[in-house]
Design a protein around this motif. Structure first.
Motif, PDB file in Angstrom:
ATOM      1  N   GLY A  31       0.823  -1.200   0.000  1.00  0.00           N
ATOM      2  CA  GLY A  31       0.000   0.000   0.000  1.00  0.00           C
ATOM      3  C   GLY A  31       0.859   1.254   0.000  1.00  0.00           C
ATOM      4  O   GLY A  31       2.090   1.198   0.176  1.00  0.00           O
ATOM      5  N   ALA A  32       0.236   2.397  -0.198  1.00  0.00           N
ATOM      6  CA  ALA A  32       0.965   3.667  -0.192  1.00  0.00           C
ATOM      7  C   ALA A  32       1.678   3.847   1.146  1.00  0.00           C
ATOM      8  O   ALA A  32       1.073   3.705   2.207  1.00  0.00           O
ATOM      9  N   GLY A  33       2.973   4.163   1.083  1.00  0.00           N
ATOM     10  CA  GLY A  33       3.733   4.396   2.303  1.00  0.00           C
ATOM     11  C   GLY A  33       4.141   3.135   3.039  1.00  0.00           C
ATOM     12  O   GLY A  33       4.667   3.215   4.159  1.00  0.00           O
ATOM     13  N   GLN A  34       3.943   1.959   2.432  1.00  0.00           N
ATOM     14  CA  GLN A  34       4.316   0.717   3.103  1.00  0.00           C
ATOM     15  C   GLN A  34       5.672   0.207   2.628  1.00  0.00           C
ATOM     16  O   GLN A  34       6.070   0.411   1.484  1.00  0.00           O
ATOM     17  N   SER A  35       6.371  -0.453   3.553  1.00  0.00           N
ATOM     18  CA  SER A  35       7.651  -1.083   3.261  1.00  0.00           C
ATOM     19  C   SER A  35       7.567  -2.555   3.630  1.00  0.00           C
ATOM     20  O   SER A  35       6.633  -2.992   4.315  1.00  0.00           O
ATOM     21  N   VAL A  36       8.557  -3.330   3.175  1.00  0.00           N
ATOM     22  CA  VAL A  36       8.619  -4.756   3.501  1.00  0.00           C
ATOM     23  C   VAL A  36       9.738  -4.974   4.511  1.00  0.00           C
ATOM     24  O   VAL A  36      10.902  -4.662   4.240  1.00  0.00           O
ATOM     25  N   ARG A  37       9.371  -5.504   5.673  1.00  0.00           N
ATOM     26  CA  ARG A  37      10.388  -5.863   6.667  1.00  0.00           C
ATOM     27  C   ARG A  37      10.683  -7.354   6.549  1.00  0.00           C
ATOM     28  O   ARG A  37       9.768  -8.186   6.564  1.00  0.00           O
ATOM     29  N   LEU A  38      11.958  -7.678   6.421  1.00  0.00           N
ATOM     30  CA  LEU A  38      12.409  -9.057   6.275  1.00  0.00           C
ATOM     31  C   LEU A  38      13.261  -9.432   7.483  1.00  0.00           C
ATOM     32  O   LEU A  38      14.243  -8.751   7.795  1.00  0.00           O
ATOM     33  N   THR A  73      12.177  -0.460   1.019  1.00  0.00           N
ATOM     34  CA  THR A  73      11.177   0.524   0.596  1.00  0.00           C
ATOM     35  C   THR A  73      11.400   0.846  -0.871  1.00  0.00           C
ATOM     36  O   THR A  73      12.501   1.246  -1.268  1.00  0.00           O
ATOM     37  N   PHE A  74      10.364   0.659  -1.693  1.00  0.00           N
ATOM     38  CA  PHE A  74      10.476   0.938  -3.122  1.00  0.00           C
ATOM     39  C   PHE A  74       9.704   2.206  -3.451  1.00  0.00           C
ATOM     40  O   PHE A  74       8.563   2.388  -3.036  1.00  0.00           O
ATOM     41  N   ASN A 281       4.220   0.255   7.901  1.00  0.00           N
ATOM     42  CA  ASN A 281       4.104   1.653   7.473  1.00  0.00           C
ATOM     43  C   ASN A 281       5.465   2.324   7.612  1.00  0.00           C
ATOM     44  O   ASN A 281       6.102   2.247   8.668  1.00  0.00           O
ATOM     45  N   SER A 282       5.902   2.973   6.568  1.00  0.00           N
ATOM     46  CA  SER A 282       7.217   3.622   6.581  1.00  0.00           C
ATOM     47  C   SER A 282       7.232   4.818   7.515  1.00  0.00           C
ATOM     48  O   SER A 282       6.212   5.474   7.733  1.00  0.00           O
TER      49      SER A 282
END
Length: 282
Positions: A31-38, A73-74, A281-282
């Protein structure tokens, strides 16, 4: 007992698609403003080491762990079409302990990238490039950069629709490097198969069986010979709404041998790899 019953219920109730129904995997839909945490953890339990030299054999134990905690974050593409993003490194740590002939040696390695955030960019028809700030010599973190690059290059899912029971090959280079860096050039075979679709209040998830086999050898100018092999199996869970592979669980064994100047070292490591991803959320 409750947990066992719960797992059995998932197995029985998970396959709810009509016969022959198909799904198609796609890019992660953040979603807008979202990042992936691994977050990943590679651990061993019951590792053994054997050293043969001059007719004498020494036996010992070995264990290690590798921890990764990254946030990807892309961003929107640049005007020239280049893809852009940021990666924040919270943790890239490794721990090793070897006991041989009653003596124990330990090492605790924390990456110079810990606590850093830096950009990345991919021009059309090129690989991703990381934009370090110059505070760390790149050669000092080349293994970490290679690992990050392999993650971005992953192409695990077919470009076609699949149904339950379908299988396909994939390149598990990133998995291989998480397990054993020395196998980065080894020949590897990875196979996935769609086992079931699980339905829950959170949405539908694809349960994918995974098998990874890797073997390779190396001969260096100094006379060192080495070989290694990996046998892993487990599963991936992909959220079919967001297309995020939320968990990867693999277990298996790594066997490596090194010979030099009349000494042969054989290491056998039972390995567990756990990877989780979440949208934040970033």
């Amino acid at each position: 007992m409750t947990r066992i019953v719960f797992i059995l219920c998932i197995s029985v109730l998970g396959i709810c698609l009509p016969a022959g129904a198909q799904i198609r995997f796609g890019p992660v839909l953040a979603g807008a403003g979202q990042s992936v945490r691994l977050v990943s953890e590679t651990t061993t339990q019951g590792g053994t080491i054997k050293v043969d030299k001059g007719g004498r054999t020494s036996n010992g134990t070995l264990k290690y762990s590798r921890e990764r905690d990254l946030t990807w974050t892309f961003r929107d593409p640049a005007q020239d079409g280049s893809l852009r993003g940021m990666v924040k490194v919270a943790k890239l740590n490794a721990y090793n302990s070897v006991t041989l002939d009653g003596k124990t040696e330990k090492s605790d390695d924390s990456s110079p990238l810990n606590g850093k955030m830096f950009g990345m960019r991919k021009a059309v028809k090129t690989d991703w490039k990381f934009e370090l700030d110059g505070s760390i010599p790149e050669r000092q973190v080349e293994n970490e950069i290679a690992e990050l690059s392999l993650y971005l290059k992953r192409k695990w899912y077919p470009q076609r629709s699949v149904k339950i029971g379908d299988s396909w090959e994939f390149d598990p280079a990133w998995i291989r490097m998480l397990i054993e860096r020395n196998l980065k050039d080894a020949k590897t075979i990875g196979t996935m198969s769609l086992r079931q679709i699980h339905h829950s209040a959170k949405g539908d998830s694809a349960i994918i069986s995974v098998v990874v086999r890797s073997s390779g050898g190396d001969f260096r100018a100094d006379g060192t010979e080495s070989s290694a092999q990996i046998e892993l199996s487990g599963q991936i869970v992909v959220n079919l709404k967001t297309m995020l592979d939320e968990s990867l669980d693999l277990k298996g064994v790594v066997i490596s041998r090194t010979s030099k100047a009349g000494e042969t070292k054989t290491v056998t490591l039972p390995v567990t790899l756990k990877v989780t991803k979440t949208l934040i959320n970033s």
